[in-house]
Design a protein around this motif. Structure first.
Motif, PDB file in Angstrom:
ATOM      1  N   CYS A  14       8.994  30.950   9.181  1.00  0.00           N
ATOM      2  CA  CYS A  14       9.486  30.187  10.331  1.00  0.00           C
ATOM      3  C   CYS A  14      10.276  31.078  11.281  1.00  0.00           C
ATOM      4  O   CYS A  14      10.135  30.978  12.503  1.00  0.00           O
ATOM      5  N   VAL A  15      11.103  31.958  10.720  1.00  0.00           N
ATOM      6  CA  VAL A  15      11.899  32.864  11.549  1.00  0.00           C
ATOM      7  C   VAL A  15      10.989  33.827  12.313  1.00  0.00           C
ATOM      8  O   VAL A  15      11.247  34.136  13.482  1.00  0.00           O
ATOM      9  N   LEU A  16       9.913  34.269  11.677  1.00  0.00           N
ATOM     10  CA  LEU A  16       8.944  35.098  12.391  1.00  0.00           C
ATOM     11  C   LEU A  16       8.356  34.340  13.579  1.00  0.00           C
ATOM     12  O   LEU A  16       8.191  34.899  14.666  1.00  0.00           O
ATOM     13  N   PHE A  17       8.051  33.058  13.391  1.00  0.00           N
ATOM     14  CA  PHE A  17       7.529  32.236  14.478  1.00  0.00           C
ATOM     15  C   PHE A  17       8.571  32.023  15.570  1.00  0.00           C
ATOM     16  O   PHE A  17       8.233  32.010  16.749  1.00  0.00           O
ATOM     17  N   ILE A  18       9.827  31.860  15.177  1.00  0.00           N
ATOM     18  CA  ILE A  18      10.898  31.703  16.169  1.00  0.00           C
ATOM     19  C   ILE A  18      10.896  32.910  17.099  1.00  0.00           C
ATOM     20  O   ILE A  18      10.928  32.771  18.322  1.00  0.00           O
ATOM     21  N   GLY A  19      10.860  34.101  16.508  1.00  0.00           N
ATOM     22  CA  GLY A  19      10.866  35.319  17.310  1.00  0.00           C
ATOM     23  C   GLY A  19       9.619  35.466  18.155  1.00  0.00           C
ATOM     24  O   GLY A  19       9.697  35.736  19.355  1.00  0.00           O
ATOM     25  N   ASP A  32      10.076  24.102  17.060  1.00  0.00           N
ATOM     26  CA  ASP A  32       9.463  23.497  15.869  1.00  0.00           C
ATOM     27  C   ASP A  32       9.687  24.389  14.650  1.00  0.00           C
ATOM     28  O   ASP A  32      10.018  23.899  13.563  1.00  0.00           O
ATOM     29  N   ALA A  33       9.523  25.692  14.824  1.00  0.00           N
ATOM     30  CA  ALA A  33       9.741  26.634  13.729  1.00  0.00           C
ATOM     31  C   ALA A  33      11.207  26.651  13.300  1.00  0.00           C
ATOM     32  O   ALA A  33      11.514  26.704  12.111  1.00  0.00           O
ATOM     33  N   ALA A  34      12.124  26.591  14.262  1.00  0.00           N
ATOM     34  CA  ALA A  34      13.553  26.571  13.929  1.00  0.00           C
ATOM     35  C   ALA A  34      13.917  25.294  13.171  1.00  0.00           C
ATOM     36  O   ALA A  34      14.697  25.334  12.211  1.00  0.00           O
ATOM     37  N   ASN A  35      13.340  24.177  13.571  1.00  0.00           N
ATOM     38  CA  ASN A  35      13.596  22.923  12.863  1.00  0.00           C
ATOM     39  C   ASN A  35      13.066  22.991  11.430  1.00  0.00           C
ATOM     40  O   ASN A  35      13.724  22.519  10.496  1.00  0.00           O
ATOM     41  N   SER A  36      11.903  23.592  11.259  1.00  0.00           N
ATOM     42  CA  SER A  36      11.343  23.751   9.910  1.00  0.00           C
ATOM     43  C   SER A  36      12.204  24.695   9.074  1.00  0.00           C
ATOM     44  O   SER A  36      12.463  24.436   7.894  1.00  0.00           O
ATOM     45  N   VAL A  65      20.227  29.875  12.538  1.00  0.00           N
ATOM     46  CA  VAL A  65      19.108  28.977  12.854  1.00  0.00           C
ATOM     47  C   VAL A  65      19.592  27.832  13.741  1.00  0.00           C
ATOM     48  O   VAL A  65      18.924  27.463  14.708  1.00  0.00           O
ATOM     49  N   ARG A  66      20.770  27.287  13.443  1.00  0.00           N
ATOM     50  CA  ARG A  66      21.318  26.215  14.292  1.00  0.00           C
ATOM     51  C   ARG A  66      21.556  26.709  15.718  1.00  0.00           C
ATOM     52  O   ARG A  66      21.284  26.000  16.687  1.00  0.00           O
ATOM     53  N   ALA A  67      22.053  27.932  15.848  1.00  0.00           N
ATOM     54  CA  ALA A  67      22.249  28.507  17.187  1.00  0.00           C
ATOM     55  C   ALA A  67      20.910  28.672  17.897  1.00  0.00           C
ATOM     56  O   ALA A  67      20.800  28.390  19.098  1.00  0.00           O
ATOM     57  N   PRO A  77      15.730  31.637  25.049  1.00  0.00           N
ATOM     58  CA  PRO A  77      15.386  32.358  23.808  1.00  0.00           C
ATOM     59  C   PRO A  77      16.534  32.315  22.804  1.00  0.00           C
ATOM     60  O   PRO A  77      17.697  32.146  23.175  1.00  0.00           O
ATOM     61  N   ALA A  78      16.182  32.463  21.546  1.00  0.00           N
ATOM     62  CA  ALA A  78      17.186  32.499  20.489  1.00  0.00           C
ATOM     63  C   ALA A  78      18.016  33.764  20.617  1.00  0.00           C
ATOM     64  O   ALA A  78      17.481  34.844  20.879  1.00  0.00           O
ATOM     65  N   ASP A  79      19.320  33.633  20.475  1.00  0.00           N
ATOM     66  CA  ASP A  79      20.196  34.804  20.453  1.00  0.00           C
ATOM     67  C   ASP A  79      19.980  35.556  19.149  1.00  0.00           C
ATOM     68  O   ASP A  79      19.722  34.955  18.105  1.00  0.00           O
ATOM     69  N   SER A  80      20.092  36.841  19.194  1.00  0.00           N
ATOM     70  CA  SER A  80      20.069  37.691  17.995  1.00  0.00           C
ATOM     71  C   SER A  80      18.845  37.433  17.118  1.00  0.00           C
ATOM     72  O   SER A  80      18.963  37.334  15.905  1.00  0.00           O
ATOM     73  N   SER A  81      17.670  37.354  17.728  1.00  0.00           N
ATOM     74  CA  SER A  81      16.476  37.078  16.928  1.00  0.00           C
ATOM     75  C   SER A  81      16.207  38.207  15.928  1.00  0.00           C
ATOM     76  O   SER A  81      15.680  37.955  14.845  1.00  0.00           O
ATOM     77  N   ASP A  82      16.608  39.435  16.257  1.00  0.00           N
ATOM     78  CA  ASP A  82      16.441  40.539  15.305  1.00  0.00           C
ATOM     79  C   ASP A  82      17.342  40.358  14.090  1.00  0.00           C
ATOM     80  O   ASP A  82      16.922  40.565  12.951  1.00  0.00           O
ATOM     81  N   GLU A  83      18.576  39.946  14.336  1.00  0.00           N
ATOM     82  CA  GLU A  83      19.503  39.711  13.231  1.00  0.00           C
ATOM     83  C   GLU A  83      19.061  38.506  12.410  1.00  0.00           C
ATOM     84  O   GLU A  83      19.182  38.500  11.186  1.00  0.00           O
ATOM     85  N   LEU A  84      18.539  37.488  13.068  1.00  0.00           N
ATOM     86  CA  LEU A  84      18.006  36.309  12.383  1.00  0.00           C
ATOM     87  C   LEU A  84      16.893  36.735  11.428  1.00  0.00           C
ATOM     88  O   LEU A  84      16.882  36.332  10.259  1.00  0.00           O
ATOM     89  N   LEU A  85      15.982  37.558  11.892  1.00  0.00           N
ATOM     90  CA  LEU A  85      14.889  38.030  11.053  1.00  0.00           C
ATOM     91  C   LEU A  85      15.408  38.903   9.914  1.00  0.00           C
ATOM     92  O   LEU A  85      14.940  38.792   8.772  1.00  0.00           O
ATOM     93  N   GLU A  86      16.377  39.739  10.212  1.00  0.00           N
ATOM     94  CA  GLU A  86      16.954  40.600   9.182  1.00  0.00           C
ATOM     95  C   GLU A  86      17.592  39.768   8.064  1.00  0.00           C
ATOM     96  O   GLU A  86      17.399  40.047   6.877  1.00  0.00           O
ATOM     97  N   LEU A  87      18.325  38.731   8.434  1.00  0.00           N
ATOM     98  CA  LEU A  87      18.947  37.857   7.437  1.00  0.00           C
ATOM     99  C   LEU A  87      17.900  37.122   6.613  1.00  0.00           C
ATOM    100  O   LEU A  87      18.033  37.006   5.391  1.00  0.00           O
TER     101      LEU A  87
END
Length: 99
Positions: A14-19, A32-36, A65-67, A77-87
């Motif tokens: 899902c995080v990959l899809f968010i990015g 939709d990906a963030a909600n999932s 994910v909430r952010a 766009p999502a903030d810190s999508s790289d950090e989101l993926l890293e986490l």
């Protein structure tokens, strides 16, 4: 533990899809990906003991994910999508290693 690992793998996807969708401006699919991802993280958090370091990591990822949900719902766009993926990657790998 297998169920938690699957949830973490699904969260990672899902995080990959968010990015991917967020970076191209396709905010509807990214949201939709963030909600999932949020739903998968709820399952993970419910299954992990509160004292587990993995629970803390899942909680941190849930905050990101909430952010992302907030931003994407406002067509940003999502903030810190790289950090989101890293986490998400770190949590997935640690859970897979604990299996």
């Amino acid at each position: 533990m297998t169920d938690i690992v699957h949830e973490a793998q699904d969260t990672h996807l899902c995080v990959l899809f968010i990015g991917a969708h967020g970076d191209t401006g396709d905010y509807k699919y990214a949201l939709d990906a963030a909600n999932s991802a949020a739903k998968h993280l709820q399952v993970i958090q419910a299954e992990l003991p509160a004292t587990s370091p993995l629970a803390r990591d899942a909680g941190t990822l849930a905050k990101f994910v909430r952010a992302a949900q907030r931003n994407l719902s406002q067509q940003r766009p999502a903030d810190s999508s790289d950090e989101l993926l890293e986490l998400a990657t770190s949590l997935k790998e640690r859970l897979e290693g604990a299996q």
